[in-house]
Design an enzyme around this catalytic site. Structure first.
Site, short mmCIF file in Angstrom:
data_model
loop_
_atom_site.label_atom_id
_atom_site.label_comp_id
_atom_site.label_asym_id
_atom_site.label_seq_id
_atom_site.Cartn_x
_atom_site.Cartn_y
_atom_site.Cartn_z
N LYS A 171 66.94 101.75 10.12
CA LYS A 171 65.90 100.90 10.72
C LYS A 171 65.66 99.68 9.83
O LYS A 171 65.50 98.56 10.32
CB LYS A 171 64.63 101.72 10.90
CG LYS A 171 63.43 100.97 11.47
CD LYS A 171 63.41 101.02 12.97
CE LYS A 171 62.40 100.12 13.66
NZ LYS A 171 61.07 100.13 13.16
N ARG A 230 46.59 96.06 19.00
CA ARG A 230 45.14 96.04 19.28
C ARG A 230 44.81 94.84 20.13
O ARG A 230 45.23 93.74 19.81
CB ARG A 230 44.38 95.96 17.95
CG ARG A 230 44.32 97.29 17.25
CD ARG A 230 43.62 97.18 15.94
NE ARG A 230 44.43 96.46 14.96
CZ ARG A 230 44.03 96.18 13.74
NH1 ARG A 230 42.83 96.53 13.34
NH2 ARG A 230 44.81 95.53 12.90
N ASN A 246 56.76 101.59 8.03
CA ASN A 246 58.10 101.08 8.26
C ASN A 246 58.70 100.64 6.92
O ASN A 246 57.98 100.41 5.96
CB ASN A 246 58.00 99.87 9.21
CG ASN A 246 59.34 99.52 9.83
OD1 ASN A 246 60.28 100.33 9.83
ND2 ASN A 246 59.44 98.33 10.36
N ASN A 295 63.91 87.65 19.93
CA ASN A 295 65.10 88.36 19.43
C ASN A 295 66.36 87.83 20.11
O ASN A 295 67.41 87.66 19.48
CB ASN A 295 64.96 89.86 19.66
CG ASN A 295 63.85 90.47 18.81
OD1 ASN A 295 63.29 89.77 17.94
ND2 ASN A 295 63.52 91.73 19.01
N GLY A 324 43.42 104.68 8.44
CA GLY A 324 43.81 103.40 9.04
C GLY A 324 43.67 103.46 10.55
O GLY A 324 44.51 104.05 11.23
N ALA A 325 42.59 102.88 11.08
CA ALA A 325 42.39 102.90 12.53
C ALA A 325 42.92 101.60 13.14
O ALA A 325 42.23 100.92 13.89
CB ALA A 325 40.90 103.07 12.84
N ALA A 337 52.59 99.73 19.68
CA ALA A 337 51.16 99.64 20.02
C ALA A 337 50.60 98.38 19.39
O ALA A 337 51.08 97.92 18.36
CB ALA A 337 50.42 100.86 19.50
N SER A 384 46.71 99.83 14.87
CA SER A 384 47.46 100.09 16.10
C SER A 384 48.02 101.51 16.14
O SER A 384 47.70 102.29 17.05
CB SER A 384 48.61 99.09 16.23
OG SER A 384 48.13 97.79 16.07
P1 NAD Z 1 47.64 97.77 11.61
O1 NAD Z 1 47.46 96.59 10.73
O2 NAD Z 1 47.37 97.62 13.07
O3 NAD Z 1 46.76 98.98 11.10
C1 NAD Z 1 46.61 99.31 9.74
C2 NAD Z 1 45.15 99.71 9.56
O4 NAD Z 1 45.00 100.26 8.25
C3 NAD Z 1 44.17 98.55 9.69
O5 NAD Z 1 43.15 98.91 10.60
C4 NAD Z 1 43.61 98.41 8.29
O6 NAD Z 1 42.26 97.96 8.25
C5 NAD Z 1 43.72 99.85 7.80
N1 NAD Z 1 43.62 100.00 6.35
C6 NAD Z 1 44.31 99.34 5.39
N2 NAD Z 1 43.90 99.73 4.17
C7 NAD Z 1 42.93 100.65 4.38
C8 NAD Z 1 42.10 101.40 3.51
N3 NAD Z 1 42.19 101.29 2.18
N4 NAD Z 1 41.21 102.27 4.07
C9 NAD Z 1 41.09 102.39 5.40
N5 NAD Z 1 41.85 101.69 6.28
C10 NAD Z 1 42.75 100.83 5.76
O7 NAD Z 1 49.14 98.27 11.37
P2 NAD Z 1 50.09 99.07 12.39
O8 NAD Z 1 50.72 98.11 13.32
O9 NAD Z 1 49.37 100.25 12.92
O10 NAD Z 1 51.24 99.54 11.38
C11 NAD Z 1 51.11 100.61 10.48
C12 NAD Z 1 52.50 100.96 9.99
O11 NAD Z 1 53.25 101.48 11.09
C13 NAD Z 1 53.30 99.75 9.48
O12 NAD Z 1 54.09 100.10 8.40
C14 NAD Z 1 54.15 99.35 10.67
O13 NAD Z 1 55.35 98.68 10.32
C15 NAD Z 1 54.45 100.73 11.27
N6 NAD Z 1 54.78 100.69 12.70
C16 NAD Z 1 53.93 100.09 13.59
C17 NAD Z 1 54.25 100.08 14.93
C18 NAD Z 1 53.34 99.42 15.95
O14 NAD Z 1 53.72 99.36 17.12
N7 NAD Z 1 52.19 98.94 15.60
C19 NAD Z 1 55.44 100.70 15.37
C20 NAD Z 1 56.26 101.32 14.44
C21 NAD Z 1 55.92 101.31 13.10
O1 KPL Z 2 61.83 97.00 15.10
C1 KPL Z 2 61.91 95.86 15.47
C2 KPL Z 2 60.84 94.92 15.05
O2 KPL Z 2 60.57 93.94 15.71
O3 KPL Z 2 60.24 95.22 14.00
C3 KPL Z 2 63.11 95.41 16.28
C4 KPL Z 2 62.74 95.24 17.73
C5 KPL Z 2 64.19 96.47 16.19
C6 KPL Z 2 63.68 94.14 15.75
O4 KPL Z 2 64.13 94.31 14.44
#
Ligand code: NAD
Ligand code: KPL
Length: 305
Positions: free
Chosen positions: A184, A133, A105, A202, A9-10, A131, A12
């Site tokens: 969380k 994109r 998450n 929020n 998964g490339a 993060a 965020s």
């Molecule tokens: P995202 O949608 O930006 O990235 C997911 C990637 O996975 C996409 O590029 C998608 O194309 C790829 N993908 C899905 N199925 C695939 C497959 N079969 N083969 C190859 N690639 C595949 O999601 P994200 O924001 O990076 O979030 C990922 C997880 O991390 C989530 O559960 C999110 O809640 C958690 N999370 C994200 C952040 C954040 O800041 N982005 C912070 C904390 C937790």
């Molecule tokens: O994690 C969060 C989200 O937006 O997913 C916070 C900032 C804690 C709000 O629930």
């Protein structure tokens, strides 16, 4: 030579991890969905990390899900609803004793993944890093945070946590990772759905203090019933603190809905309500919140699972 990190998964978070590991000189390989995505990635010349306004591109190697190279360490960075199917596609490539690090998450996807790869070690993670994109193959490091990692079956940390230190990824081994994930989840259930339904940041929830407090009381009851009393401790004040500290932000669920993206409801509020039902626990406000959110998503043509 250190073991390869395969990053599935490339998006965020996957790009944020892959670029920092690559920057530290560690061997990393991206796993992309199909040949078209691989061709697009190769045409872009790599992944770009944007940090404090500075851009740096990393020509990280990549392959598709269908490649046949063995996988010893897999960072699963898909959304919760994609993780099980994606890992299932890779199961036959995992070496005996392979490690998976699950960044999803919420709850539910971790167990579903682990059931698909019974011979691998599945580590769970909970991260407060942020993060997003701002273009294809580009990731903006938006919020510094911390990542807790743990293994519900084995208390020993893996030796490769040193790679995270080398890569400058702030982390800590946590022997109570489920408690952290539940906490969380509870925070996300108390905040995110209401921000969607009230169409607010929020901080807008400060005007709905009583509703938030009622939800916190029901969530605390659920956590205790699910054997997670530590995750219930001072939940209302923690939720208030997070609302204040992130008052200017839009929650992740709000952003998903605003951009017409599928939410992770099934692994947050949906998971909480299913757990309550399993325990024959009547949580009327939580259950009403879930029904309102499902109706809202359905009206917008978004999935409610
Ligand atoms: P995202 O949608 O930006 O990235 C997911 C990637 O996975 C996409 O590029 C998608 O194309 C790829 N993908 C899905 N199925 C695939 C497959 N079969 N083969 C190859 N690639 C595949 O999601 P994200 O924001 O990076 O979030 C990922 C997880 O991390 C989530 O559960 C999110 O809640 C958690 N999370 C994200 C952040 C954040 O800041 N982005 C912070 C904390 C937790
Ligand atoms: O994690 C969060 C989200 O937006 O997913 C916070 C900032 C804690 C709000 O629930």
């Amino acid at each position: 030579m250190s073991t390869h990190w395969h990053v599935l998964g490339a998006g965020s978070l996957g790009s944020l991890w892959a670029t920092r590991l690559a920057r530290a000189g560690l061997p990393v390989k991206l796993i992309l969905r199909d040949a078209a995505r691989l061709a697009a990635y190769e045409a872009a010349g790599g992944l770009t990390l944007v940090e404090q306004g500075q851009e740096q591109r990393f020509a990280i190697a990549a392959e598709t899900l269908d490649a046949d190279t063995p996988i010893e360490r897999l960072l699963v960075a898909c959304k919760a609803y994609d993780a099980e199917a994606a890992v299932t596609r890779l199961a036959s490539r995992l070496t005996p004793g392979a490690d998976l690090l699950l960044l999803q998450n919420g709850l539910g996807s971790q167990d579903a993944v682990a059931a698909r790869v019974p011979h691998a070690r599945c580590l769970f993670a909970s991260s407060t890093e942020g993060a997003f994109r701002d273009g294809d193959w580009r990731v903006v490091f938006a919020g510094h945070g911390f990542t807790w990692l743990g293994d519900v079956a084995h208390p020993q940390p893996p030796y490769w946590l040193d790679d995270l230190t080398l890569a400058g990824i702030p982390h800590e081994w946590n022997t109570q990772i489920l408690t952290r994930l539940w906490r969380k989840l509870a925070l996300n259930c108390a905040i995110n759905p209401l921000t969607v339904l009230y169409d607010c940041r929020n901080g807008g929830l400060l005007e709905h203090h009583c509703e938030v407090a009622t939800l916190c009381a029901e969530l605390a009851e659920l956590l205790e019933c699910c054997g997670q009393p530590a995750a219930a401790l001072d939940l209302p004040s923690e939720v208030e603190r997070v609302i204040q500290a992130t008052a200017a932000n839009y929650s992740s669920m709000y952003q998903d809905v605003a951009q017409g993206r599928r939410t992770e409801i099934g692994y947050l509020l949906g998971y909480a309500c299913a757990a309550a039902a399993r325990h024959h626990l009547n949580l009327p406000h939580l259950s009403r919140l879930y029904n309102r959110l499902v109706a809202h998503l359905t009206a917008k043509g978004l999935p409610s699972t």
